[in-house]
Design a protein around this motif. Sequence first.
Motif, PDB file in Angstrom:
ATOM      1  N   SER A 118      -7.738   2.875   4.833  1.00  0.00           N
ATOM      2  CA  SER A 118      -8.073   1.568   5.452  1.00  0.00           C
ATOM      3  C   SER A 118      -8.422   1.735   7.218  1.00  0.00           C
ATOM      4  N   GLN A 119      -7.489   2.731   7.619  1.00  0.00           N
ATOM      5  CA  GLN A 119      -7.774   2.727   9.169  1.00  0.00           C
ATOM      6  C   GLN A 119      -9.254   3.549   9.336  1.00  0.00           C
ATOM      7  N   GLN A 120      -9.561   4.252   8.654  1.00  0.00           N
ATOM      8  CA  GLN A 120     -10.846   5.016   8.573  1.00  0.00           C
ATOM      9  C   GLN A 120     -12.040   3.902   8.680  1.00  0.00           C
ATOM     10  N   MET A 121     -11.976   3.240   7.419  1.00  0.00           N
ATOM     11  CA  MET A 121     -12.768   2.080   7.323  1.00  0.00           C
ATOM     12  C   MET A 121     -12.764   1.224   8.475  1.00  0.00           C
ATOM     13  N   ASN A 122     -11.555   0.913   8.919  1.00  0.00           N
ATOM     14  CA  ASN A 122     -11.559  -0.167  10.249  1.00  0.00           C
ATOM     15  C   ASN A 122     -12.390   0.484  11.344  1.00  0.00           C
ATOM     16  N   SER A 123     -12.021   2.070  11.468  1.00  0.00           N
ATOM     17  CA  SER A 123     -12.668   2.714  12.481  1.00  0.00           C
ATOM     18  C   SER A 123     -14.401   2.513  12.168  1.00  0.00           C
ATOM     19  N   LYS A 124     -14.703   2.991  11.149  1.00  0.00           N
ATOM     20  CA  LYS A 124     -16.229   2.744  10.842  1.00  0.00           C
ATOM     21  C   LYS A 124     -16.686   1.287  10.967  1.00  0.00           C
ATOM     22  N   ILE A 125     -15.928   0.300  10.457  1.00  0.00           N
ATOM     23  CA  ILE A 125     -16.299  -1.159  10.849  1.00  0.00           C
ATOM     24  C   ILE A 125     -16.619  -1.432  12.401  1.00  0.00           C
ATOM     25  N   GLU A 126     -15.607  -0.973  13.140  1.00  0.00           N
ATOM     26  CA  GLU A 126     -15.856  -1.213  14.492  1.00  0.00           C
ATOM     27  C   GLU A 126     -17.023  -0.377  15.074  1.00  0.00           C
ATOM     28  N   ASP A 127     -17.416   0.682  14.720  1.00  0.00           N
ATOM     29  CA  ASP A 127     -18.449   1.464  15.067  1.00  0.00           C
ATOM     30  C   ASP A 127     -19.862   0.676  14.522  1.00  0.00           C
ATOM     31  N   LEU A 128     -19.708   0.086  13.314  1.00  0.00           N
ATOM     32  CA  LEU A 128     -20.836  -0.448  12.864  1.00  0.00           C
ATOM     33  C   LEU A 128     -21.199  -2.039  13.830  1.00  0.00           C
ATOM     34  N   ILE A 129     -19.803  -2.604  13.899  1.00  0.00           N
ATOM     35  CA  ILE A 129     -20.077  -3.621  14.886  1.00  0.00           C
ATOM     36  C   ILE A 129     -20.405  -3.590  16.262  1.00  0.00           C
ATOM     37  N   GLN A 130     -20.230  -2.463  16.773  1.00  0.00           N
ATOM     38  CA  GLN A 130     -20.696  -1.924  18.241  1.00  0.00           C
ATOM     39  C   GLN A 130     -22.500  -1.799  17.944  1.00  0.00           C
ATOM     40  N   ASN A 131     -22.477  -1.073  16.745  1.00  0.00           N
ATOM     41  CA  ASN A 131     -24.120  -0.924  16.716  1.00  0.00           C
ATOM     42  C   ASN A 131     -24.824  -2.259  16.234  1.00  0.00           C
ATOM     43  N   LYS A 132     -23.926  -2.914  15.821  1.00  0.00           N
ATOM     44  CA  LYS A 132     -24.595  -4.462  15.438  1.00  0.00           C
ATOM     45  C   LYS A 132     -24.970  -5.231  16.747  1.00  0.00           C
TER      46      LYS A 132
END
Length: 463
Positions: A118-132
């Motif tokens: 879950s922590q890894q996925m949250n990190s990826k989501i944060e990266d994706l949000i920044q990219n978004k």
Amino acid sequence: MKIFLVFLLIALLAPPARAEKDHSSVDSAVPPETKSRFAMLDDVRILANGLLQLGHGLKDFVHKTKGQMNDIFQKLYIFDKSFYELSLQTSEIKEEEEHLRQTTARLQINNEEIKNLSQQMNSKIEDLIQNKNQLQEQVWGLEDKVTKLAIIQPSTQETNAISSIKAFVEQQDNDIKQLLKVVEAQHVQLDRQHNQIMELEDKLNHIELQELAEDSFMGEQTEPEAIPFPVHNATAVTYKSDGAAPDCTALYNSGMHASGVYSIKPNGSEAFDVYCEMKFGSSWTVIQKRVDGSLDFNQTWDAYTNGFGDLNEEFWLGLNKTYSITKQGDYILRIELQDWKDNKRHIQYAFSMGGPETDYTLQLSRISGSIPNALPEETELRFSTADHDVDTINYFNCPENYLGGWWHSECEETNLNGKYVAPRSRGRLDRTKGLYWKPKKGRYYLLKSTKIMIHPTDFKSFD
């Protein structure tokens, strides 16, 4: 030997009857040696008779001894059988406990893995949000260009670039939505794993409690009293607040940060004194406290309604005062227990309390705790005393027999207002007259101290 004695007796008793009849007539004619012989025969006859009676007595004694030995052997057989059955039950309990421990360990490992994922996925989501966000800024820039191009015809190359960027943005949005769905599923799985772990911990607590001595809890880690400020020794001081605080929590929020006796005034009620205990970064209103048995809790209905005892020592706040506090909103009920080995446990409930017209009916719903539940949940429990009994089950007056007012449902339930009893090295305790905690499945646990407190539900987690 017995046969020889019998023949001897027959030989001695066999003289002809005629000789006995003529004994008196010829007595004077019999020489002294013959008289001495007859005297010896009489002594032998008496001795033989005594030996015969002794033989019969020995025979009866042997028969009785054999019967008693048979009874002893039968009781020993029953004891061996019972001990064997208890050994089997103990083995089964230990096997079940070990199985539950292994299952709990596996679930904890899975829980840790899911947390890491879950922590890894949250990190990826944060990266994706920044990219978004970056793409969103680019889109806004493109929208400006599109607005300008609405006037000027764009070239084919610019049109292709715009289409490519739009497709890329849509793909990113779809990826983010899918990741959010996966995260939601992971959270659901985490909650399910957490609930399973809690259930297994409850089962383990129950099994461990069954293996304890009757008057002791399992070795309990002392729960932290997270008080973020120094508490002075103020138990003998009564504080008077200038404002009309409705409970101890309101007093704490107004700046009163020391445990002690304060005056409060709930809405629609007269002012009265309460003991406020500061813990977990807030203040709790204490409604019952028992520490040494110095106060007799076998009181009348009026005493339990109005309260009794010393707020700095042992006391019962009073049903009417407690109701005047809890009717202001939703409250949490916390029970703290300590056994005679100084092991501490606690349990917390969401609860509702009725007024005097309902005999102060109590309804409980367990929230958390470090001990199996011993009070009925989602059941209306009416308070009763020896002189005000509302229990009609089997016409059995629980408070009269159990010494102390309580929210009784069945007479074998937990009673924290019972007679204060210290453990004894010998003899069996009378469970109907002790201060004890009794889970639905498990033994009675004799208590050294108890404390019951309430706090509004608008309070962050403190366990």
